[in-house]
Design a protein around this motif. Structure first.
Motif, PDB file in Angstrom:
ATOM      1  N   PHE A  56      42.046  20.044 -35.150  1.00  0.00           N
ATOM      2  CA  PHE A  56      41.523  18.758 -34.699  1.00  0.00           C
ATOM      3  C   PHE A  56      40.069  18.917 -34.272  1.00  0.00           C
ATOM      4  O   PHE A  56      39.694  19.922 -33.663  1.00  0.00           O
ATOM      5  N   VAL A  57      39.263  17.914 -34.575  1.00  0.00           N
ATOM      6  CA  VAL A  57      37.899  17.828 -34.065  1.00  0.00           C
ATOM      7  C   VAL A  57      37.837  16.584 -33.180  1.00  0.00           C
ATOM      8  O   VAL A  57      38.062  15.471 -33.674  1.00  0.00           O
ATOM      9  N   VAL A  58      37.559  16.769 -31.912  1.00  0.00           N
ATOM     10  CA  VAL A  58      37.602  15.682 -30.934  1.00  0.00           C
ATOM     11  C   VAL A  58      36.183  15.362 -30.495  1.00  0.00           C
ATOM     12  O   VAL A  58      35.478  16.223 -29.965  1.00  0.00           O
ATOM     13  N   GLU A  59      35.773  14.120 -30.705  1.00  0.00           N
ATOM     14  CA  GLU A  59      34.405  13.726 -30.376  1.00  0.00           C
ATOM     15  C   GLU A  59      34.392  12.399 -29.624  1.00  0.00           C
ATOM     16  O   GLU A  59      35.161  11.486 -29.927  1.00  0.00           O
ATOM     17  N   PRO A 262      31.490  18.643 -29.873  1.00  0.00           N
ATOM     18  CA  PRO A 262      32.902  18.258 -30.022  1.00  0.00           C
ATOM     19  C   PRO A 262      33.823  19.412 -29.652  1.00  0.00           C
ATOM     20  O   PRO A 262      33.442  20.581 -29.713  1.00  0.00           O
ATOM     21  N   THR A 263      35.031  19.081 -29.269  1.00  0.00           N
ATOM     22  CA  THR A 263      36.050  20.089 -28.974  1.00  0.00           C
ATOM     23  C   THR A 263      36.847  20.360 -30.247  1.00  0.00           C
ATOM     24  O   THR A 263      37.310  19.428 -30.907  1.00  0.00           O
ATOM     25  N   ILE A 264      36.997  21.633 -30.575  1.00  0.00           N
ATOM     26  CA  ILE A 264      37.777  22.048 -31.732  1.00  0.00           C
ATOM     27  C   ILE A 264      39.113  22.582 -31.234  1.00  0.00           C
ATOM     28  O   ILE A 264      39.146  23.539 -30.446  1.00  0.00           O
ATOM     29  N   VAL A 265      40.205  21.980 -31.663  1.00  0.00           N
ATOM     30  CA  VAL A 265      41.543  22.379 -31.232  1.00  0.00           C
ATOM     31  C   VAL A 265      42.320  22.877 -32.446  1.00  0.00           C
ATOM     32  O   VAL A 265      42.418  22.168 -33.463  1.00  0.00           O
ATOM     33  N   LYS A 266      42.875  24.081 -32.329  1.00  0.00           N
ATOM     34  CA  LYS A 266      43.654  24.650 -33.427  1.00  0.00           C
ATOM     35  C   LYS A 266      45.073  24.932 -32.936  1.00  0.00           C
ATOM     36  O   LYS A 266      45.271  25.581 -31.913  1.00  0.00           O
TER      37      LYS A 266
END
Length: 318
Positions: A56-59, A262-266
């Motif tokens: 996920f890329v959260v912006e 942005p926050t990168i969630v894996k």
């Protein structure tokens, strides 16, 4: 319904799969940037709810609120996936965050998608503050003269909680407890400015305040049994990249405190990726170092002997 296998440790409850095929579909562009509105428009084609390993890329949708848009794998017009809808003030027990998809079929709430998971704060943050002096006089003598500079320091600790629950499929609920600590400083300077016309000196007092986060730790518990599921700490507080890592997910945010990207969630394991996304989001935003600093308000007047000039002696604590 299919179920994910149990993870290797900690996460003992399985999560139902959402949709058999979670492949991406074309979509239109992202958030609407406005002072009053940040609800994203519905993509032309909606990507199914996340299942299995995901990135996920959260912006942020707008600098004027706390809503975020979620992209699949990378930011792009065809990758718009989910929406993190924030209501209420951060750290308030009335605040909540809903993780929504773009299926909007509620005629009474046409801008509301299906809520996959929701997070609600259990309490306002509890800051404990302890003060101590660290003064310097910049070479002034002690025979009746007051120092021209003084530095005060306050150590603080924070504890707060939130509850995360599954909404679309129901049944699952977790608690996340957050502990943080750090310190704040206030430098007080007194100078005298002489009036050019009257020749009289006018005293000027200035203040320089700074806050620092030294440690943030997280503990996740099963809300029903109270058993600890996982615990982890934030890394990179003194660097340009913040990192979170636990058995359920890894997350990272470039830019540190001042220029966050942005926050990168894996998600690579067996835990519901929608839950992992919401938990990673609140760890990196509402329960992250920047928001903690914003909510910290040192009460320097509680410092023993603090007067209108900011000079005094002693120490105090909650």
């Amino acid at each position: 319904q299919k179920h994910h296998p149990r993870p290797s440790r900690g996460w003992t409850r399985t999560i139902p799969s959402r949709i058999p095929n979670a492949s991406a579909c074309p979509a239109t562009m992202g958030c609407i940037f406005s002072l009053c509105e940040s609800t994203p428009d519905v993509p032309e084609n909606i990507i199914p709810d996340p299942v299995g390993p995901c990135t996920f890329v959260v912006e942020s949708c707008s600098m004027f609120n706390k809503d975020y848009e979620v992209y699949k794998d990378e930011k792009g017009k065809d990758n718009r996936w989910l929406f993190l809808n924030k209501e209420g003030k951060a750290f308030s027990n009335k605040a909540k965050i809903d993780l929504e998809n773009y299926v909007r079929e509620d005629t009474e709430h046409p801008k509301k998608g299906e809520v996959l998971w929701s997070a609600k704060y259990d309490e306002s943050p509890s800051f404990k503050q302890a003060y101590r002096g660290d003064s310097s006089s910049d070479g002034w003598s002690s025979d009746g003269f007051r120092p021209s500079r003084r530095k005060l320091r306050m150590n603080w600790k924070l504890e707060t909680k939130a509850t995360l629950r599954s909404v679309k499929f129901g049944g699952l609920k977790y608690k996340i407890a957050v502990k943080a600590k750090g310190y704040a400083t206030r430098v007080i300077r007194v100078s005298y400015v002489r009036d050019a016309e009257t020749g009289k000196a006018r005293k000027v007092t200035t203040y320089a305040d700074d806050e620092y986060v030294k440690k943030v730790s997280y503990k996740i518990k099963d809300a029903d049994s109270g058993d600890t599921v996982d615990k982890f700490k934030i890394k990179g507080l003194t660097k340009d990249k913040l990192k979170w890592k636990c058995d359920a997910f890894t997350a990272s945010k470039e830019g540190g405190f001042f220029f966050p990207g942005p926050t990168i969630v894996k998600v690579t394991g067996a835990v519901d990726p929608a839950f992992c996304l919401l938990m990673a989001h609140i760890c990196s935003t509402e329960f992250g170092p920047t928001e903690i600093k914003n909510d910290l308000h040192p009460d320097w007047h509680r410092y023993d002997g603090y007067d209108s000039d900011g000079f005094g002696s002693g120490s105090g604590s909650d």
